[in-house]
Motif scaffolding. Sequence first.
Motif, PDB file in Angstrom:
ATOM      1  N   LYS A   1      29.323  27.646 -72.255  1.00  0.00           N
ATOM      2  CA  LYS A   1      28.959  27.526 -70.842  1.00  0.00           C
ATOM      3  C   LYS A   1      29.774  28.505 -70.020  1.00  0.00           C
TER       4      LYS A   1
ATOM      5  N   TYR B   1      19.182  38.437 -69.218  1.00  0.00           N
ATOM      6  CA  TYR B   1      19.105  38.504 -67.766  1.00  0.00           C
ATOM      7  C   TYR B   1      20.485  38.191 -67.196  1.00  0.00           C
TER       8      TYR B   1
ATOM      9  N   ARG C   1      19.741  38.030 -56.822  1.00  0.00           N
ATOM     10  CA  ARG C   1      18.653  37.453 -57.602  1.00  0.00           C
ATOM     11  C   ARG C   1      18.858  37.710 -59.090  1.00  0.00           C
ATOM     12  N   LEU C   2      18.248  36.878 -59.889  1.00  0.00           N
ATOM     13  CA  LEU C   2      18.273  37.054 -61.337  1.00  0.00           C
ATOM     14  C   LEU C   2      17.523  38.336 -61.692  1.00  0.00           C
TER      15      LEU C   2
ATOM     16  N   TYR D   1      21.918  34.968 -68.951  1.00  0.00           N
ATOM     17  CA  TYR D   1      20.925  34.144 -69.642  1.00  0.00           C
ATOM     18  C   TYR D   1      20.245  34.961 -70.736  1.00  0.00           C
TER      19      TYR D   1
ATOM     20  N   LEU E   1       8.551  32.842 -70.820  1.00  0.00           N
ATOM     21  CA  LEU E   1       9.864  33.059 -71.405  1.00  0.00           C
ATOM     22  C   LEU E   1      10.574  31.721 -71.542  1.00  0.00           C
TER      23      LEU E   1
ATOM     24  N   PHE F   1      14.308  30.276 -71.736  1.00  0.00           N
ATOM     25  CA  PHE F   1      15.674  30.684 -71.417  1.00  0.00           C
ATOM     26  C   PHE F   1      16.687  29.754 -72.071  1.00  0.00           C
ATOM     27  N   GLY F   2      17.851  30.331 -72.392  1.00  0.00           N
ATOM     28  CA  GLY F   2      18.993  29.513 -72.751  1.00  0.00           C
ATOM     29  C   GLY F   2      19.602  28.906 -71.496  1.00  0.00           C
ATOM     30  N   LYS F   3      20.645  28.093 -71.686  1.00  0.00           N
ATOM     31  CA  LYS F   3      21.237  27.396 -70.544  1.00  0.00           C
ATOM     32  C   LYS F   3      22.222  28.266 -69.785  1.00  0.00           C
ATOM     33  N   GLY F   4      22.517  29.436 -70.310  1.00  0.00           N
ATOM     34  CA  GLY F   4      23.350  30.370 -69.574  1.00  0.00           C
ATOM     35  C   GLY F   4      24.822  30.305 -69.926  1.00  0.00           C
TER      36      GLY F   4
ATOM     37  N   PHE G   1       5.263  32.883 -62.109  1.00  0.00           N
ATOM     38  CA  PHE G   1       5.964  31.742 -62.697  1.00  0.00           C
ATOM     39  C   PHE G   1       6.754  30.994 -61.636  1.00  0.00           C
TER      40      PHE G   1
ATOM     41  N   TYR H   1      10.166  28.509 -61.824  1.00  0.00           N
ATOM     42  CA  TYR H   1      11.248  27.897 -62.590  1.00  0.00           C
ATOM     43  C   TYR H   1      12.115  27.079 -61.644  1.00  0.00           C
TER      44      TYR H   1
ATOM     45  N   GLN I   1      16.240  25.969 -61.452  1.00  0.00           N
ATOM     46  CA  GLN I   1      17.525  26.361 -62.017  1.00  0.00           C
ATOM     47  C   GLN I   1      18.557  25.314 -61.645  1.00  0.00           C
TER      48      GLN I   1
ATOM     49  N   GLY J   1      24.119  23.888 -65.851  1.00  0.00           N
ATOM     50  CA  GLY J   1      24.186  23.232 -67.154  1.00  0.00           C
ATOM     51  C   GLY J   1      22.859  23.070 -67.852  1.00  0.00           C
ATOM     52  N   LEU J   2      21.773  23.276 -67.130  1.00  0.00           N
ATOM     53  CA  LEU J   2      20.433  23.136 -67.725  1.00  0.00           C
ATOM     54  C   LEU J   2      19.694  24.462 -67.798  1.00  0.00           C
ATOM     55  N   GLY J   3      20.232  25.491 -67.155  1.00  0.00           N
ATOM     56  CA  GLY J   3      19.595  26.797 -67.194  1.00  0.00           C
ATOM     57  C   GLY J   3      18.317  26.834 -66.386  1.00  0.00           C
ATOM     58  N   LEU J   4      17.392  27.673 -66.821  1.00  0.00           N
ATOM     59  CA  LEU J   4      16.090  27.803 -66.167  1.00  0.00           C
ATOM     60  C   LEU J   4      15.050  27.035 -66.968  1.00  0.00           C
TER      61      LEU J   4
ATOM     62  N   LEU K   1      10.905  26.082 -67.033  1.00  0.00           N
ATOM     63  CA  LEU K   1       9.613  26.504 -66.495  1.00  0.00           C
ATOM     64  C   LEU K   1       8.819  25.295 -66.013  1.00  0.00           C
TER      65      LEU K   1
ATOM     66  N   ASP L   1       7.424  23.455 -69.071  1.00  0.00           N
ATOM     67  CA  ASP L   1       8.165  22.395 -69.746  1.00  0.00           C
ATOM     68  C   ASP L   1       8.354  21.144 -68.906  1.00  0.00           C
TER      69      ASP L   1
ATOM     70  N   LEU M   1      13.039  29.112 -58.457  1.00  0.00           N
ATOM     71  CA  LEU M   1      12.882  30.552 -58.607  1.00  0.00           C
ATOM     72  C   LEU M   1      11.446  30.901 -58.946  1.00  0.00           C
TER      73      LEU M   1
ATOM     74  N   LEU N   1      10.512  39.897 -66.366  1.00  0.00           N
ATOM     75  CA  LEU N   1      10.226  39.110 -65.180  1.00  0.00           C
ATOM     76  C   LEU N   1      10.999  39.675 -63.988  1.00  0.00           C
TER      77      LEU N   1
ATOM     78  N   PHE O   1      12.300  38.476 -60.345  1.00  0.00           N
ATOM     79  CA  PHE O   1      12.551  37.217 -59.669  1.00  0.00           C
ATOM     80  C   PHE O   1      12.692  37.381 -58.155  1.00  0.00           C
ATOM     81  N   GLY O   2      12.348  36.313 -57.443  1.00  0.00           N
ATOM     82  CA  GLY O   2      12.660  36.219 -56.031  1.00  0.00           C
ATOM     83  C   GLY O   2      14.095  35.758 -55.846  1.00  0.00           C
ATOM     84  N   ASN O   3      14.502  35.630 -54.594  1.00  0.00           N
ATOM     85  CA  ASN O   3      15.876  35.221 -54.278  1.00  0.00           C
ATOM     86  C   ASN O   3      16.122  33.734 -54.463  1.00  0.00           C
TER      87      ASN O   3
END
Lengths: 111, 113
Positions: free
Chosen positions: A9, A36, A43-44, A86, A99, A101-104, B33, B35, B37, B40-43, B45, B59, B90, B102, B104-106
């Motif tokens: 983490k 990413y 932004r990501l 990520y 896509l 994604f992992g949890k980062g 898309f 998402y 965020q 601890g759980l990430g992104l 969908l 998901d 996001l 991808l 992404f927006g802000n």
Amino acid sequence: AQRVTQPEKLLSVFKGAPVELKCNYSYSGSPELFWYVQYSRQRLQLLLRHISRESIKGFTADLNKGETSFHLKKPFAQEEDSAMYYCALSDPGAGSYQLTFGKGTKLSVIP
Amino acid sequence: DVKVTQSSRYLVKRTGEKVFLECVQDMDHENMFWYRQDPGLGLRLIYFSYDVKMKEKGDIPEGYSVSREKKERFSLILESASTNQTSMYLCASSLASYNSPLHFGNGTRLTVT
């Protein structure tokens, strides 16, 4: 279903030290893999993708199909590398563009 | 440069309200898309769309719906907001290719009280 695992983490390293952010995936076919990055209050954005085999901001990542890994590496960390990273996988075999994604991993570079 | 614009940066809503999150992209991308965020759980969908009026569940679609009436716009709708939908949302867009990145927006930070 595909899964992306980032086991750390939080990763703290000193400036100038090598960095390795780990990413493992579970997928039976030929995945498309990405890293990413999200800097503070930005932004990501895409850092790099395995198909390009390029180095961005000194970072590289090699796809190891035997170990199902796509670790992100940089030989000498800089303070501006501090960010959230990520790992992500797309699934051409499923005919879907989404896509996973992992949890980062939050990278903190200590001055 | 691709621009993905989310209409609100911060939003505060009450439990039970209907909430609309809007996203617009200016690069004629086929895919869009949504998402969420969470630390601890990430992104994760929620929904995605690969064409106008087309949508597919991601998901975690429960409690959400989407609308894509025009190619450039993708809306996320919370039919009846609940406190567990407090999150960063996001929006992203991409070309119709498996190795297309991808954009992404802000993000919209939604708080449901």
